[in-house]
Every structure is written in C-alpha cells, then in structure tokens.
Design an enzyme around this catalytic site. Structure first.
Site, mmCIF file in Angstrom:
data_model
loop_
_atom_site.group_PDB
_atom_site.id
_atom_site.type_symbol
_atom_site.label_atom_id
_atom_site.label_comp_id
_atom_site.label_asym_id
_atom_site.label_seq_id
_atom_site.Cartn_x
_atom_site.Cartn_y
_atom_site.Cartn_z
ATOM 1 N N LYS A 10 -8.003 -55.125 -19.782
ATOM 2 C CA LYS A 10 -8.277 -55.447 -21.346
ATOM 3 C C LYS A 10 -9.904 -55.190 -21.456
ATOM 4 O O LYS A 10 -10.735 -55.179 -20.605
ATOM 5 C CB LYS A 10 -7.946 -56.771 -21.574
ATOM 6 N N TYR A 50 2.343 -55.526 -29.203
ATOM 7 C CA TYR A 50 2.654 -56.743 -28.981
ATOM 8 C C TYR A 50 3.557 -57.438 -29.949
ATOM 9 O O TYR A 50 3.592 -58.572 -30.169
ATOM 10 C CB TYR A 50 1.212 -57.597 -28.849
ATOM 11 N N PHE A 58 -1.843 -66.674 -32.552
ATOM 12 C CA PHE A 58 -2.944 -65.668 -32.007
ATOM 13 C C PHE A 58 -2.784 -64.286 -32.266
ATOM 14 O O PHE A 58 -3.430 -63.646 -31.892
ATOM 15 C CB PHE A 58 -3.039 -66.026 -30.534
ATOM 16 N N ARG A 86 1.964 -60.329 -11.385
ATOM 17 C CA ARG A 86 1.941 -61.448 -12.002
ATOM 18 C C ARG A 86 1.296 -62.443 -11.298
ATOM 19 O O ARG A 86 0.324 -63.288 -11.876
ATOM 20 C CB ARG A 86 3.140 -61.961 -12.707
ATOM 21 N N THR A 92 -2.182 -67.094 -16.990
ATOM 22 C CA THR A 92 -2.629 -66.712 -18.283
ATOM 23 C C THR A 92 -3.803 -67.076 -18.783
ATOM 24 O O THR A 92 -4.709 -66.270 -19.255
ATOM 25 C CB THR A 92 -1.559 -66.825 -19.621
ATOM 26 N N ARG A 103 -7.452 -62.976 -12.617
ATOM 27 C CA ARG A 103 -8.031 -63.979 -13.657
ATOM 28 C C ARG A 103 -8.944 -65.090 -13.365
ATOM 29 O O ARG A 103 -9.944 -65.358 -13.967
ATOM 30 C CB ARG A 103 -6.910 -64.707 -14.636
ATOM 31 N N ASN A 113 -8.676 -62.315 -21.047
ATOM 32 C CA ASN A 113 -8.230 -62.760 -19.795
ATOM 33 C C ASN A 113 -8.050 -61.546 -18.936
ATOM 34 O O ASN A 113 -7.191 -61.614 -17.955
ATOM 35 C CB ASN A 113 -7.089 -63.619 -19.800
ATOM 36 N N HIS A 116 -3.315 -57.395 -18.228
ATOM 37 C CA HIS A 116 -1.962 -57.781 -18.845
ATOM 38 C C HIS A 116 -0.990 -57.046 -17.621
ATOM 39 O O HIS A 116 -1.337 -56.363 -17.033
ATOM 40 C CB HIS A 116 -1.677 -57.024 -20.075
ATOM 41 N N GLU A 127 7.222 -51.097 -22.333
ATOM 42 C CA GLU A 127 5.508 -50.935 -22.025
ATOM 43 C C GLU A 127 5.276 -49.678 -21.627
ATOM 44 O O GLU A 127 4.310 -49.173 -22.089
ATOM 45 C CB GLU A 127 5.153 -52.088 -21.624
#
Ligand code: CMP
Length: 138
Positions: A10, A50, A58, A86, A92, A103, A113, A116, A127
């Site tokens: 990100k 998204y 958010f 993950r 998250t 993270r 964060n 993704h 995706e």
C-alpha cells in the site's frame, strides 16, 4: 497444489521505502512472484477494487488513501498461498498483529496497514483479474 493470491503493497509502505524489505519477507516465506507492477491508481479504480466495502464508514478514507501514491500490485503463488499470506501479513489492525508479521513490522494503523492480501479463492480470482491481464501472469 500451488494456489495464487493477490497482494498490494500500500501507499504507506511504498512511501516509507519499505517495498524491498516487505518483498524479501514474502520471498523468504516461499512465495513465487507470478506478476508485479508499480503504479498509481485513481480513486475510481480503488472504489471498484474495494466495492464490497462500499457501505462501510471507512470506504471514503480507504479509497482516498489507496489512491494517494504509488502501490505495488502482486500475484503470488505457493501451496496454501491465500491463508499463508494472511498469516504473514498479520492482523488488519497492526496493534493486534503478532511479532514477525509484516503489519507488526511495517504498518502504523488500521487504515494505513502496509499490505493487502486476498481473503478467499473467489476474492483472489476477482482481484487478480481486476489488475492483471492473462498475458501478464508468468
Ligand atoms: P484490506 O485488507 O486492504 O481490506 C480492506 C481495508 O479496509 C483493510 O485492509 C483496512 O486497511 C481498511 N480498514 C478496515 N477497517 C478499517 C477502519 N475501521 N478504518 C479504516 N480503514 C479500515
């Protein structure tokens, strides 16, 4: 059976100069890079990506942030890729992320964060197809 997942480094991670260190963690964990590209995305592109979160409070903040600077788009492959990525990413909210996760090491907040990762096979298929053409998957 090798499985593919989709990931984004990100804007916070790229801006902070952490891309190479995060890619090293991903490689160390045994993922093969099937596709990789760095680009800036528009708010509209972020909203399409998204869209499942469009009713969330958010959503505006998330899509503004994701279009705030260059990101790195990745297709990754290994056995159990979706769950393993993950796990490597951590919770998250980085405040809840375990030691050694991306993270925990590189993220500052729940909205910024660092990374993704797809959460299921159908999500990964959507995706990957949203950002990459078939001929880019090598
Ligand atoms: P990601 O895995 O990219 O998918 C949706 C994103 O929404 C998530 O990571 C978080 O960065 C973001 N997100 C989730 N909850 C919140 C929240 N309460 N406030 C801001 N952003 C959030």
């Amino acid at each position: 059976m090798p499985q593919r997942t989709f990931s984004i480094l990100k804007p916070d991670a790229v801006r902070a100069g952490n891309s190479a260190a995060i890619l090293a963690e991903i490689a160390k964990a045994g993922f093969k890079i099937v596709a990789i590209k760095k680009q800036s995305i528009s708010k509209t592109q972020a909203e399409g990506f998204y869209y499942v979160h469009k009713e969330r409070s958010f959503f505006g903040e998330l899509t503004t942030f994701m279009s705030s600077g260059p990101i790195i788009l990745l297709v990754l492959e290994k056995d159990n890729a979706i769950a393993d990525l993950r796990k490597l990413m951590g919770a998250t909210n980085p405040a809840n992320a375990e030691e050694g996760t991306i993270r925990k090491m590189f993220a500052a907040s729940i909205s910024e964060n660092a990374i993704h990762g797809s959460d299921a096979e159908e999500t990964a298929a959507f995706e990957i197809g949203y950002w990459f053409a078939g001929y880019e998957l090598l």
